[in-house]
Each structure stands twice: as C-alpha cells, then as structure tokens.
Enzyme design. Sequence first.
Site, mmCIF file in Angstrom:
data_model
loop_
_atom_site.group_PDB
_atom_site.id
_atom_site.type_symbol
_atom_site.label_atom_id
_atom_site.label_comp_id
_atom_site.label_asym_id
_atom_site.label_seq_id
_atom_site.Cartn_x
_atom_site.Cartn_y
_atom_site.Cartn_z
ATOM 1 N N ALA A 13 0.989 -1.284 0.015
ATOM 2 C CA ALA A 13 -0.012 -0.246 -0.064
ATOM 3 C C ALA A 13 0.843 1.333 -0.091
ATOM 4 O O ALA A 13 0.584 2.180 -0.683
ATOM 5 C CB ALA A 13 -0.860 -0.243 1.102
ATOM 6 N N SER A 42 8.466 -3.210 -1.392
ATOM 7 C CA SER A 42 7.566 -3.782 -2.348
ATOM 8 C C SER A 42 7.705 -5.246 -2.845
ATOM 9 O O SER A 42 8.175 -5.631 -3.968
ATOM 10 C CB SER A 42 7.839 -2.674 -3.776
ATOM 11 O OG SER A 42 7.419 -1.646 -3.603
ATOM 12 N N CYS A 46 2.843 -12.743 0.239
ATOM 13 C CA CYS A 46 2.039 -14.007 -0.056
ATOM 14 C C CYS A 46 2.999 -15.212 -0.701
ATOM 15 O O CYS A 46 2.510 -16.369 -0.508
ATOM 16 C CB CYS A 46 0.917 -13.695 -0.905
ATOM 17 S SG CYS A 46 -0.274 -12.545 -0.288
ATOM 18 N N VAL A 83 9.095 4.657 12.154
ATOM 19 C CA VAL A 83 8.470 5.731 12.731
ATOM 20 C C VAL A 83 8.022 5.211 14.081
ATOM 21 O O VAL A 83 7.270 4.301 14.479
ATOM 22 C CB VAL A 83 7.332 5.851 11.742
ATOM 23 C CG1 VAL A 83 6.472 7.156 12.551
ATOM 24 C CG2 VAL A 83 7.761 6.604 10.512
ATOM 25 N N ASP A 288 -3.101 -3.403 5.285
ATOM 26 C CA ASP A 288 -3.381 -4.390 6.203
ATOM 27 C C ASP A 288 -3.971 -3.718 7.598
ATOM 28 O O ASP A 288 -4.459 -4.349 8.513
ATOM 29 C CB ASP A 288 -2.523 -5.463 6.623
ATOM 30 C CG ASP A 288 -2.372 -6.510 5.314
ATOM 31 O OD1 ASP A 288 -3.026 -6.374 4.379
ATOM 32 O OD2 ASP A 288 -1.422 -7.323 5.453
ATOM 33 N N ASN A 310 -2.517 -2.951 -2.676
ATOM 34 C CA ASN A 310 -2.080 -2.410 -3.902
ATOM 35 C C ASN A 310 -3.394 -1.712 -4.485
ATOM 36 O O ASN A 310 -2.882 -0.303 -4.905
ATOM 37 C CB ASN A 310 -1.539 -3.341 -4.734
ATOM 38 C CG ASN A 310 -0.433 -4.027 -4.737
ATOM 39 O OD1 ASN A 310 0.841 -3.319 -4.858
ATOM 40 N ND2 ASN A 310 -0.157 -5.289 -4.245
ATOM 41 N N TRP A 439 -22.321 -27.615 -18.252
ATOM 42 C CA TRP A 439 -23.033 -26.822 -17.073
ATOM 43 C C TRP A 439 -21.786 -26.716 -16.276
ATOM 44 O O TRP A 439 -21.491 -27.728 -15.564
ATOM 45 C CB TRP A 439 -24.133 -27.428 -16.207
ATOM 46 C CG TRP A 439 -25.317 -26.994 -16.958
ATOM 47 C CD1 TRP A 439 -26.148 -27.821 -17.879
ATOM 48 C CD2 TRP A 439 -26.110 -25.923 -16.805
ATOM 49 N NE1 TRP A 439 -27.127 -27.267 -18.432
ATOM 50 C CE2 TRP A 439 -27.385 -26.065 -17.802
ATOM 51 C CE3 TRP A 439 -26.202 -24.928 -16.242
ATOM 52 C CZ2 TRP A 439 -28.373 -25.094 -18.043
ATOM 53 C CZ3 TRP A 439 -27.246 -23.796 -16.394
ATOM 54 C CH2 TRP A 439 -28.230 -24.022 -17.095
#
Length: 457
Positions: A13, A42, A46, A83, A288, A310, A439
Amino acid sequence: MSERLVVIGGDAAGMSAASQARRLKSSGELEIVAFERGHFSSYSACGIPYWVGGDVGSRDELIARSPEEHRARDIGLRTRTEVTEIDVERQRVRSRDLESGAEEWTGFDELVIATGARPLRPPVPGIDAPGVHGVQNLDDGQALIDALSRTEGRRAVVVGAGYIGVEMAEALLNRGYEVTVLNRSEQPMATLDPDMGRLVHAAMDGLGIRTVNSAAVTEVLTGPDGRVRAVATDEEEYPADVVVLGTGVRPETSLAEEAGLPLGAYGGLLTDLAMRVRGHGNVWAGGDCVEVLDLVSGRMRHVALGTHANKQGQVIGTNVGGDYATFPGVVGTAVSKVCDLEIARTGLREKEALEAGLRFVAVTVESTSRAGYYPGAAPMTVKMLAERRTGRLLGTQIVGREGAAKRVDVAAVALTAGMTVEAMTALDLGYAPPFSPVWDPVLVAARKATAAVRAAG
C-alpha cells in the site's frame, strides 16, 4: 514550494501510493519521504510459503521493486528506519534509525499510514523460544529457511490452519518434514464453513499432514539447550524440531491509536471511500492496517490481502497526486492451496450471514473441472448461499483439484454486481470439454440455489 508526502511503510500500500503520486507529480511539485523498518520494499509476502517450500527459487524473485529502484524514481525511501510517533496536530512524524539509534522529526503536508498487520502470537510460555518462527516478512522467511538448513530433526508443528498455516504445512512437507498442524477451530480453514473445512481436513490427512482440530496451544516446551522440543495442548504433547506460527494477523495501528486516529471494531483504521482517514483531510491509510466495507453484508471488516493493499495504495496516490479515485469495498474473495487441493471462497459464510441478520438458503453440489469423459477431469465441491427473499447471491465456497479455485472469480463478479442466483444461471461462460462440463460447476450450484429459493417461498 513543493509539498511533502510522508509514507509510513514500504510495502504494497505504501509504495503503491508513493509510486502513483510520483507518476502524477514531479519531484519539484511533491517531495516523497517513505520509512520502512525492514530491509526490503515492495515484495510479495504471499509468496513466502512457496519460497520456503522451494517452488520459488530465491528471495529476490519475490521483490517487485527494490529500495534502490524507488530512490531512482525520486522517492526518498529510508529502510531500517522506524516511525515511533505521529504528531497529527503539528504535521510531523518522529523516526529512529535502527542501525545508529539516531532520531529526528520529519514534517508532512500529506501522510500515508501503511503500517500493515502484526502476527498474532499465542500468549503462552515458550512462544519466543529459538526454533519458533513467524512468516510475516522476507526477513522471517530467510530466518526460517536458514533454520531448516541447520535443523537435524525432521518434525515440524504448524500452529494455525488458516491460509498461512496450510500453505506452510505444504512447504514443510515439500522439504521432507513430518508435519502436524494444530488448529483451534472445529475444522481447518475457518474462512470456510465447517462442512467445507472437513473436505480440506480429509485432503490434508490424505497428503500425510496430521491435522488436530479444537487444539489450543498451552505451552511451547524447550530442551536443555533452550530450543523448542515440543508443543503442548491440554490433551497431548507434539514433538517438534521447528515450529511455524500461522495464527493470523491483526492491524498494526498502535501508532495511529496513540495519535488519536479513529479505529474500528477490528482495530483497523477507518477511512472514507477515497482512503482518507475519517476526520482528517491530509491523513490517508491503506493496506492491512485498515478496515474495509463488505459489499455483501454492508459491515466493516478486516481483510489482510495484497490485492486490496495495492489497489488502496493506487487510490491514495491518485488522490494525493491531484486526481480522484475511490475504493468502494470488497466481497471477501480469497484462494489458496495445499499441494494439489485448491481452496476458494467469496462473500459470506453461513455464520457471517446469520450475524448480518440475513435469511438464506445454502446448497452444495459435486461436479468436475472438465467434461466427465475428458482425461484429467477432477472432482470439486461448490457451496452457495443465496438470500431467501430475493435470491441475491451471498457467498460461494469451492474445494477441489486442478481448475477449481479460480472459478470463484465468477461468483466474485456476480456478488459485486448484486446478481441473483437465477440471473447467474444465464451467464454465458466459456465451454469446451477440456475446460468445463456443459454446465459449469458454479452454474450447477446457482441452478440448485435457484430451486432452493423458490422452494423456500
């Protein structure tokens, strides 16, 4: 004078926001400073189980863009820098260099909080003993791989049977370990209904992975050298040469909470559709560490997935860069696998539908991935929930072999569009014997759900 964007968190993010803002504004218009306490940026968290298991050859294959590549694009990424405080009123953050210990304040015009999530560790004796590993980031993955190469024994215990738990069980099995999974829930994959989880349990047993359900860890036992030797529950002790934690995550919002920013019921930051923190015009959050709107139930929820992180970062960067974008919400789609078993879900489980006050019907069908007569046709089970009064699709779960998991995308699109199960039966899906029965299994489930809705009146 240029403005300054400060980003806390150098993964999906955070760096998506920084990169998109840079595409829209030059360094003369916008200075970007990003803080990351780890060594990497970056990367695909996963992919860590597949790196550990040997499917991915090296750590670097999981890195989409290195710190050096970000810096080359005029993004001032500071790694190994944490931070420690957010001062919203004075528009500044305090940071500490983890190598030198030096601290400084950095002012901002716009702030992006992308602090991710922290792994849940059972509060039991011995949980921090040598030989117990989490798999939250690349440093964790490297530490586990190094430990596996040094460990003489071949017994592994995985604590937790969610996505990370089952994926790590596969990774350890691939490395030749005898694997036991300890699971607090009634069945593995608590993101599925228990009847679908039983299918996963049976498949894991068939693969040689011992899965113990309703097993809460009470202690991690250590040997004379201080290293892990077993994991204990109320019922039994399970010998272990290595322990991997797959017990889920919680939003990492301690900084935000101390700064007085609004949090939701799951501990995640609350934002508007533009990913702006509620009540704060120049503070943004994504990934997150936030809660998102569930488009099916209408409730807020916490979903820790890189896909959302992202997209949310892109939205933030677009807005900071002067354009406009929104992140409307999620339907809760996720896929995973353990060896050749594929697992998928989207929308609501029965428990979630009940909690949302919805009346529904639930149907389950057995089908195959291809035409039954075509070589390689593999079985799959599809479960579908539909609202009783309207027939609106509420959720779909799929467990099966090759070709099963990605079929859930059809249901995810239908959920996003608010389709009924009856409308789904008319979907013009691709058909040929090598790919599907006449189907498709999802449409077979939709037909059965349609009949159940009609029968329910």
